[in-house]
Design an enzyme around this catalytic site. Sequence first.
Site, short mmCIF file in Angstrom:
data_model
loop_
_atom_site.label_atom_id
_atom_site.label_comp_id
_atom_site.label_asym_id
_atom_site.label_seq_id
_atom_site.Cartn_x
_atom_site.Cartn_y
_atom_site.Cartn_z
N GLU A 13 -5.51 -7.57 -9.17
CA GLU A 13 -5.59 -7.03 -10.40
C GLU A 13 -5.04 -5.70 -10.57
O GLU A 13 -4.38 -5.58 -11.76
CB GLU A 13 -6.93 -7.05 -10.96
N ASP A 14 -4.90 -4.79 -9.62
CA ASP A 14 -4.28 -3.82 -9.94
C ASP A 14 -2.72 -3.71 -9.72
O ASP A 14 -2.01 -3.02 -10.26
CB ASP A 14 -4.75 -2.50 -8.58
N HIS B 152 -18.44 1.14 2.64
CA HIS B 152 -18.96 0.15 1.95
C HIS B 152 -18.79 -1.06 2.59
O HIS B 152 -18.13 -1.18 3.71
CB HIS B 152 -18.69 -0.18 0.56
N ASP C 15 -16.72 3.71 -5.36
CA ASP C 15 -16.41 4.36 -3.98
C ASP C 15 -15.58 5.62 -3.70
O ASP C 15 -15.22 5.90 -2.66
CB ASP C 15 -16.62 3.33 -2.98
N ARG D 239 -18.01 -5.06 3.58
CA ARG D 239 -16.84 -6.07 3.47
C ARG D 239 -16.95 -6.83 2.22
O ARG D 239 -17.86 -7.44 1.91
CB ARG D 239 -16.41 -6.81 4.70
N MET E 214 -12.93 7.84 0.29
CA MET E 214 -13.64 6.56 -0.14
C MET E 214 -14.97 6.43 0.74
O MET E 214 -14.94 6.82 2.03
CB MET E 214 -12.56 5.44 0.56
N ASP F 65 -13.29 3.24 -9.51
CA ASP F 65 -14.14 2.61 -8.53
C ASP F 65 -15.21 3.41 -8.02
O ASP F 65 -15.35 4.65 -8.02
CB ASP F 65 -13.55 2.26 -7.16
N TRP G 77 -11.59 -9.97 -4.24
CA TRP G 77 -11.05 -8.80 -4.15
C TRP G 77 -9.45 -8.86 -4.16
O TRP G 77 -8.82 -9.62 -3.56
CB TRP G 77 -11.58 -8.23 -2.79
#
Length: 378
Positions: free
Chosen positions: A278-279, A308, A211, A310, A305, A209, A275
């Site tokens: 998938e992980d 960012h 971030d 929402r 992190m 990712d 969001w």
Amino acid sequence: MWGEGRRWWRCMGGGLGVGLMVVWVVRVCLILTITLLMLLVSLLLKNRITLQEADASIPVQANVYAFKEALEASVGVSGDSGKSSVKVLPGCPSTPPHLVGEVKVEESVTVKEAEARHGASVKYGGFSWPEHCEARWSVAIIVPYRDREHQVGAFLNHMHPFLQRQQLNYSIYFVEQDGTELFNRARLLNVGFLESHKEGPWDCYAFHDVDMLPENDYHLYHCSAQPRHLAVATSNNKYRSSHGILYHTYYGGACLMGEGHIRKVNGWSNIYWGWGGEDDDMWRRITFADMAVWRYPAHFAKYKMIKHKRQIVNEDRYKILKRNTGRYPYDGLKNLNYTIKTVTRHPLYTHILVDIGSSSAQDDPTNKKFSGHNNKKT
């Protein structure tokens, strides 16, 4: 009579002496033979270990661009003989010598600033490799991306020196989703794997990712025998280890997998729009495929992190996740449809703009009820 007895005794004594001598000689021979065999086995094992170490120290130059440029730079042509000589570099040490440990994350860095700082040490397109030794590992860094322009500079500024100190042969790919459809991180990861593989092969692939930035360069991005979760302890979770009892199945943020691992689980699921989900799905795929997730200790695998806005959450992710048993052989790389819009080489990265379709066109092939439309922001 007494004379015959003495002769008989001497014969018996002499025979006994010869017998004892034969036994002693046999024993000595056996001891020498066993000793020689042990020495031979020891030498064979020593040679085998030496060969294995030698093999481990000789990496494969995986990136075709890096290989081509490195070969052209290392070949010298003599004007007298017309023959070329190739400079062979030694393998990089198993422990990179320039690691510094904890590193500070700069969150407010523009792409232009990152280019000014690191452009001289990175080849166009985001390729880099050590100049004085052959990298032990080649790694493709795949970053799924959309609407995060303010974080790109910070990522590039942080990751390039981080990876260079680890003496890796690597490249950074930003895979951006085209259009206004709900974000599908997993599909972008599948696209990134397939497209970067064309420029490899790479030893392994880091799905990362934008971030999430590592805070300790002793956290090595080296390939592993099993899939490896990288983002173990993150700042948004107060650096609590993700392999605790409550959420040990977390596989998000950043992870590292070899091509064999990715092929074995058929890549990432294509059906998670918005969001989340998938992980956890990938964790289950790894488990179904009889593999295990490895992690570094949390004090090494710390990640900052970057803040960012929402994101839109897929509220059906847990319902879809419950039905993922047996789905992975046909939901992933094998049924992925996408169209590459553009591929652009920038000074510090390669940008891939891709159309991955829409949530209405690709539902769960086992059940049409959940298509990812029920979403909210988080």
